[in-house]
Write an enzyme that holds these catalytic residues in place. Structure first.
Site, PDB file in Angstrom:
ATOM      1  N   HIS A 156       0.827  -1.202   0.000  1.00 17.06           N
ATOM      2  CA  HIS A 156       0.000   0.000   0.000  1.00 17.06           C
ATOM      3  C   HIS A 156       0.867   1.260   0.000  1.00 17.06           C
ATOM      4  O   HIS A 156       2.065   1.211   0.247  1.00 17.06           O
ATOM      5  CB  HIS A 156      -0.916   0.026   1.228  1.00 17.06           C
ATOM      6  CG  HIS A 156      -2.100  -0.877   1.113  1.00 17.06           C
ATOM      7  ND1 HIS A 156      -2.024  -2.238   1.342  1.00 17.06           N
ATOM      8  CD2 HIS A 156      -3.389  -0.616   0.781  1.00 17.06           C
ATOM      9  CE1 HIS A 156      -3.224  -2.777   1.169  1.00 17.06           C
ATOM     10  NE2 HIS A 156      -4.065  -1.814   0.828  1.00 17.06           N
ATOM     11  N   LYS A 160      -0.700   4.900   4.608  1.00 17.23           N
ATOM     12  CA  LYS A 160      -1.628   3.981   5.281  1.00 17.23           C
ATOM     13  C   LYS A 160      -1.156   3.743   6.708  1.00 17.23           C
ATOM     14  O   LYS A 160       0.026   3.474   6.945  1.00 17.23           O
ATOM     15  CB  LYS A 160      -1.719   2.659   4.518  1.00 17.23           C
ATOM     16  CG  LYS A 160      -2.755   1.691   5.092  1.00 17.23           C
ATOM     17  CD  LYS A 160      -2.945   0.495   4.173  1.00 17.23           C
ATOM     18  CE  LYS A 160      -3.920  -0.508   4.756  1.00 17.23           C
ATOM     19  NZ  LYS A 160      -5.267   0.068   4.993  1.00 17.23           N
TER      20      LYS A 160
END
Length: 267
Positions: A156, A160
């Site tokens: 990601h 995040k």
């Protein structure tokens, strides 16, 4: 799905996912965007604040928003702690929540399930709204009936906050439901650097990558003597999640219980 209008409120409209959800609500003929919830810009319109094609008002008080706009559905795309509060408040006001945040414990889910039963309305919490990601999870569960050795790598963007991702955890849970728990790797393996083998859930190793340039990606790797099977999903932008959000808003109007995971509302 009938063409009856669904009145929608969006929590977190200025976030990256929230902006896409605003666009979705505006362009979907049978959705009506009646309000938004944010921690600032109270009583200003989405058009004024973010140049959206909507004059829906922003509220900093979620209860005032529900009382004044009378929505059918709350789309919550905030943070885990805020999302929990919003979900409970929505159910208490008879509003069906569609939640894209993660971090709900078993106790949280039990409390929310009791609320849905009390109010007689549905709620959907989805770790991932990308339909391709949901199919990847279902296919991984199928494969685990035949491959008992598996590891999960999720990748990601570097902003995040949680690791591993909700999608990775949900994938591991789905695999565990059909796989006898097994310790992955050599029984005498030793980590030269702590954490080198990743996190562990029911004997399944999970690895998290965080880098700029990524959005949301996951690979589930199965191994067997002489062969491997890799199932991978890639989201290249946040618009990829909107098909699942739309489906969830439509489906939550038809159910009267809590559903955790989009895989439970697709055939």
């Amino acid at each position: 799905m009938s063409n009856e209008t669904i009145k929608v409120v969006i929590a977190g409209p200025r976030g990256r996912m929230g902006q896409e959800a605003v666009k979705l609500a505006v362009r979907t003929p049978h959705f009506e965007l009646v309000g938004a919830i944010d921690h600032t810009y109270d009583q200003q319109t989405l058009r004024e604040v973010m140049s959206a094609d909507s004059d829906a008002l922003i509220y900093t008080d979620i209860r005032a928003c529900f009382q004044e706009t009378k929505p059918d559905v709350l789309i919550d795309l905030t943070t885990p702690e805020i999302g929990k509060k919003h979900t409970k408040a929505a159910l208490e006001h008879g509003v069906r929540p569609v939640v894209g945040t993660t971090g709900f414990s078993e106790a949280d889910l039990e409390e929310l399930q009791a609320l849905t039963e009390e109010k007689g309305i549905g709620a959907i919490i989805a770790p991932n709204f990308a339909l391709g990601a949901v199919l990847m999870m279902k296919f991984s569960q199928m494969a685990a009936n035949y491959f008992e050795d598996v590891e999960i790598i999720e990748l990601h963007h570097d902003q995040k906050l949680d690791a591993p991702s909700g999608t990775a955890l949900k994938t591991a849970e789905m695999i565990s439901s059909v796989r006898t728990e097994k310790q992955q790797g050599h029984p005498d393996e030793k980590e030269i650097l702590p954490g080198a083998r990743g996190a562990e859930l029911n004997g399944i190793r999970l690895h998290s990558v965080r880098l700029p340039g990524l959005i949301a990606h996951q690979e589930v790797m199965f191994g067997m003597d002489g062969q491997t099977l890799k199932l991978r999903h890639d989201s290249y932008n946040r618009a990829s999640f909107m098909s699942g959000v739309k489906l969830s808003v439509e489906q939550v109007m038809k159910i009267d219980q809590l559903v955790y995971g989009l895989e439970n509302i697709i055939d």
